[in-house]
Scaffold this active site. Structure first.
Site, mmCIF file in Angstrom:
data_model
loop_
_atom_site.group_PDB
_atom_site.id
_atom_site.type_symbol
_atom_site.label_atom_id
_atom_site.label_comp_id
_atom_site.label_asym_id
_atom_site.label_seq_id
_atom_site.Cartn_x
_atom_site.Cartn_y
_atom_site.Cartn_z
ATOM 1 N N ARG A 57 0.954 -17.357 20.733
ATOM 2 C CA ARG A 57 2.180 -16.762 21.231
ATOM 3 C C ARG A 57 2.846 -17.656 22.277
ATOM 4 O O ARG A 57 4.071 -17.703 22.369
ATOM 5 C CB ARG A 57 1.849 -15.405 21.824
ATOM 6 C CG ARG A 57 3.028 -14.740 22.444
ATOM 7 C CD ARG A 57 2.659 -13.331 22.857
ATOM 8 N NE ARG A 57 3.673 -12.784 23.706
ATOM 9 C CZ ARG A 57 3.432 -11.935 24.683
ATOM 10 N NH1 ARG A 57 2.195 -11.565 24.920
ATOM 11 N NH2 ARG A 57 4.401 -11.462 25.405
ATOM 12 N N LYS A 83 -4.346 -0.678 21.977
ATOM 13 C CA LYS A 83 -3.749 -1.963 22.350
ATOM 14 C C LYS A 83 -4.872 -2.988 22.344
ATOM 15 O O LYS A 83 -5.789 -2.937 23.154
ATOM 16 C CB LYS A 83 -3.114 -1.877 23.730
ATOM 17 C CG LYS A 83 -2.452 -3.189 24.144
ATOM 18 C CD LYS A 83 -1.519 -2.962 25.315
ATOM 19 C CE LYS A 83 -0.846 -4.208 25.863
ATOM 20 N NZ LYS A 83 -1.097 -5.480 25.267
HETATM 21 S S1 IVH Z 1 3.005 -4.225 18.162
HETATM 22 C C1 IVH Z 1 6.541 -6.470 20.553
HETATM 23 N N1 IVH Z 1 0.691 -3.141 18.444
HETATM 24 O O1 IVH Z 1 0.262 -6.797 22.866
HETATM 25 C C2 IVH Z 1 5.408 -6.852 19.695
HETATM 26 N N2 IVH Z 1 1.117 -5.123 19.640
HETATM 27 O O2 IVH Z 1 1.759 -6.959 25.294
HETATM 28 C C3 IVH Z 1 4.426 -5.748 19.710
HETATM 29 N N3 IVH Z 1 -0.788 -5.897 20.967
HETATM 30 O O3 IVH Z 1 2.436 -9.284 21.731
HETATM 31 C C4 IVH Z 1 3.604 -5.804 18.524
HETATM 32 N N4 IVH Z 1 -2.156 -4.289 20.400
HETATM 33 O O4 IVH Z 1 0.046 -9.255 20.847
HETATM 34 C C5 IVH Z 1 1.481 -4.156 18.817
HETATM 35 N N5 IVH Z 1 -1.332 -2.034 18.540
HETATM 36 C C6 IVH Z 1 -0.553 -3.044 18.903
HETATM 37 C C7 IVH Z 1 -0.982 -4.049 19.775
HETATM 38 C C8 IVH Z 1 -0.117 -5.079 20.134
HETATM 39 C C9 IVH Z 1 -2.014 -5.379 21.096
HETATM 40 C C10 IVH Z 1 -0.348 -7.123 21.656
HETATM 41 C C11 IVH Z 1 0.626 -7.975 20.904
HETATM 42 C C12 IVH Z 1 1.829 -8.046 21.786
HETATM 43 C C13 IVH Z 1 1.273 -7.741 23.118
HETATM 44 C C14 IVH Z 1 2.303 -7.179 24.043
#
Ligand code: IVH
Length: 678
Positions: free
Chosen positions: A144, A123
């Protein structure tokens, strides 16, 4: 820790107020987080606080008193974030999972839809962005924001000082020719460890304080209006975030996320092991990351599970506990920065945290030290903010230690004074900032309009690095001098009127007598008194520059130690002094009267009592001493048998008594003025 959560769970008598305070604290922390400022809480503290709020709402708080705060269910925790560019589809959050059971439940949900594989991805902890390409060219970058609309930061990201690896202004197709695709890509703007170290070094070299961690550095650099240092950042996308992945022109934005793994969704133990494996290498990972994202691997499963209003149902986030270490604080080191502000560093027994050994942590300012009650001898819990910057989380103290008291003066006896949040050195030999403030003060060059704030700005902007630079400033440069932010986020500048006033003040300072110019150099062990003695003794900068250590010993009151220090100080300032001479600053003693006819020649004069209501009212003590010396006398602070004349104003006390005792001539300030022909 705020302490609120323990009182909440204990059913403390002022429960409702504690609950309200807890919500307000969490909202403030969320607001800081989502606007990219320093949060008052660590992630772990924030999560604990949210848990406490949640259990209080379930068990303790009467329904009518529950606040609609949006902390759990609103996008961006209900924080209203600046931004007016709507997102075509919302930029969502991720549901959090905390325990092994939560993870098993999530996996079971995927498996029930027939999923066999789960993606285990880092993450990334940065700033979520949406980048729009038209005809292969980057045309818009939007933050965002609150998930529905964000802020357009295209100009900030594409300006000359900013380089973002992974977010090209033009894209090429895989055949190496310019792409003509239209598409949108979503991902995370962040700083790799290398980006962060380079950017922070550039920022510090430009005179600004370093950022606490890569997240703040990213948010700060991406949104600040003016940048006078080079910034390096990276843009990283996730697996599904390109709007038209079928377009073969769409290059390689969709690069595999490093550190990611694909694991059998039906094997929870393997998933947990993958999470643990990444956790072990997290500290060495190239990007800041605070957890793991688990995602269904198959598009059809994602579609089947769908998306809620706030987060998709096919993905969850798991956050690692911040790693900490326990140690003992052995020292608090005080250092003076370029503007003269003191910095404090805790030095503690080396301890391993997140795979590296740390032994120092910046303590920012004295109120932080007092708030956390950090002492020499404290048992301390330390961690790495943003996985990089060592910080003291909390301490425990026993009766063998006592509260740390900040120093009140430096080794030369110059007091430290409080300026806003900071303690500042007043020793002109310690820093350019302290030098400029000292040089501008009433008894030295007496420069109108040059206060502390402007002195800081001159140093921070790199306009003044030594005394002579002051005399090179022009009104145009000064008009644009940035003094900080306005309430609406713009830049407050000095402005034309103040700039002109300052230029006039500096011009007038050029004509100050030599003794004051010497004093303004801020050489160690020379104050106003020795400024005057050196000027009187040598008569010119040329003679002072040519003076040997032995020549200096001939100056009244200069012993071997002072002679060494002053000699070294003068020689170190040779370039500055030569520039001052070239810039037309006073470089010789100007004698107003005919040499030889000096009324006070050979006399040692002491002034005591008040000059209020006399002809000498406007003269401060230093100006009075200058007056005596200009008329050939020697100013002294105390009465002895060598004193020739005492000038005694109203309220004169022991000095007058002693002079009367010794039969020394005593006159009033008005009589003295008359004698000098004033
Ligand atoms: S997938 C629903 N994959 O974390 C959208 N997001 O807390 C999710 N983020 O808005 C997108 N690492 O900005 C995804 N490996 C990862 C991620 C990730 C960080 C962020 C992204 C999202 C936020 C949610």
């Amino acid at each position: 820790m705020t302490g609120i959560e323990s009182r909440l769970t204990a059913g403390y008598p002022t429960l409702i107020e504690d609950y309200q305070e807890a919500v307000a604290t969490a909202q403030a922390a969320a607001a800081a987080y989502y606007t990219g400022s320093d949060s008052p809480l660590t992630d772990a503290e924030y999560d604990t606080l949210l848990d406490a709020i949640s259990s209080a709402e379930m068990a303790l708080i009467p329904p009518g008193d529950i606040i609609e705060h949006g902390l759990f269910d609103a996008v961006a925790a209900g924080v209203v974030v600046a931004g007016d560019v709507p997102h075509p589809t919302p930029m969502l959050s991720l549901e959090k999972v905390k325990t092994d059971e939560d993870i098993e439940k999530f996996l079971a949900r995927l498996v029930a839809e027939g999923e066999t594989e789960v993606l285990v991805q880092p993450k990334l902890d940065g700033l979520a962005l949406r980048a729009v390409y038209r005809d292969g060219k980057l045309v818009q970058v939007v933050t965002r924001g609150d998930g529905r609309a964000g802020e357009d930061i295209t100009d900030r990201i594409t300006r000359a000082q900013v380089t973002v690896a992974g977010l090209p202004e033009y894209v090429e197709s895989r055949y190496g020719v310019p792409s003509h695709s239209d598409f949108e890509v979503r991902g995370e703007l962040l700083m790799s460890t290398d980006d962060f170290l380079t950017t922070n070094a550039n920022r510090i070299a430009s005179g600004k304080p370093g950022f606490a961690n890569p997240r703040n550095a990213t948010a700060g650099s991406a949104r600040v209006e003016t940048l006078n240092y080079e910034v390096e950042m990276s843009f990283v996308t996730y697996d599904h975030t390109i709007t038209n992945p079928d377009d073969t022109d769409a290059f390689d934005f969709a690069d595999e996320l490093t550190g990611a793994a694909v694991v059998d969704a039906r094997d929870p133990a393997a998933v947990l092991a993958a999470i643990e494996a990444f956790g072990a290498m997290r500290a060495d990972y190239e990007f800041p990351t605070d957890g793991i994202v688990l995602k269904a691997a198959t598009a059809a499963v994602r579609d089947e599970l769908g998306t809620g209003s706030r987060a998709p149902k096919w993905a969850v986030a798991y956050k690692y506990e911040a790693q900490t270490g326990e140690t003992v604080i052995r020292n608090i080191v005080v250092e003076v920065g370029r503007t003269g502000n003191l910095s404090f560093t805790a030095v503690y027994d080396p301890v391993s945290v997140d795979g590296s050994v740390i032994s120092r942590a910046s303590l920012h300012n004295t109120s932080l030290i007092a708030e956390k009650d950090i002492r020499i001898g404290s048992k301390a819990v330390v961690y790495k903010a943003g996985d990089i910057i060592p910080q003291v989380l909390s301490v425990t103290n026993d009766e063998t230690t006592s509260p740390w008291v900040p120093p009140t003066e430096d080794a030369d006896g110059y007091p430290y004074v409080q300026r806003g949040k900071f303690l500042t050195s007043t020793n002109p030999a310690d820093s350019v900032g302290a030098l400029i403030r000292y040089a501008a003060s009433r008894d030295v060059l007496d420069i109108d309009g040059l206060g502390s704030e402007i002195a800081d700005a001159l140093v921070n902007e790199g306009l003044v690095g030594a005394l002579d630079d002051l005399f090179r400033l022009d009104a145009t440069t000064l008009t644009a001098l940035p003094l900080g932010e306005t309430s609406t986020g713009g830049i407050r500048r000095l402005g034309q009127k103040n700039a002109q006033k300052l230029v006039d003040g500096i011009e007038a300072a050029k004509r100050q007598p030599l003794n004051r110019i010497i004093t303004a150099l801020g050489i160690r062990l020379t104050g106003r008194t020795f400024g005057r003695r050196l000027a009187a003794h040598f008569g010119s900068f040329d003679a002072l520059l040519a003076a040997s250590r032995d020549d200096l010993l001939a100056v009244e009151g200069v012993g071997p130690e002072r002679a060494d220090v002053i000699h070294a100080g003068v020689q170190r300032n040779r370039d500055v002094i030569e520039s001052l001479i070239a810039l037309g600053v006073t470089s010789e003693v100007e004698r107003d009267e005919n040499a030889g006819a000096a009324v006070l020649a050979g006399m040692s004069v002491v002034v005591t009592g008040s000059t209020k209501g006399t002809k000498l009212e406007a003269y401060g003590r230093n100006e009075m001493n200058e007056l005596i010396e200009r008329h050939g006398g020697k100013a002294s602070g105390s009465v002895s048998k060598n004193t020739s004349l005492l000038v005694a104003g109203d309220g004169a006390g022991s000095k007058l008594a002693k002079a009367t005792d010794l039969g020394i001539e005593t006159i009033t300030p008005d009589e003295f003025a008359e004698r000098l022909g004033l």
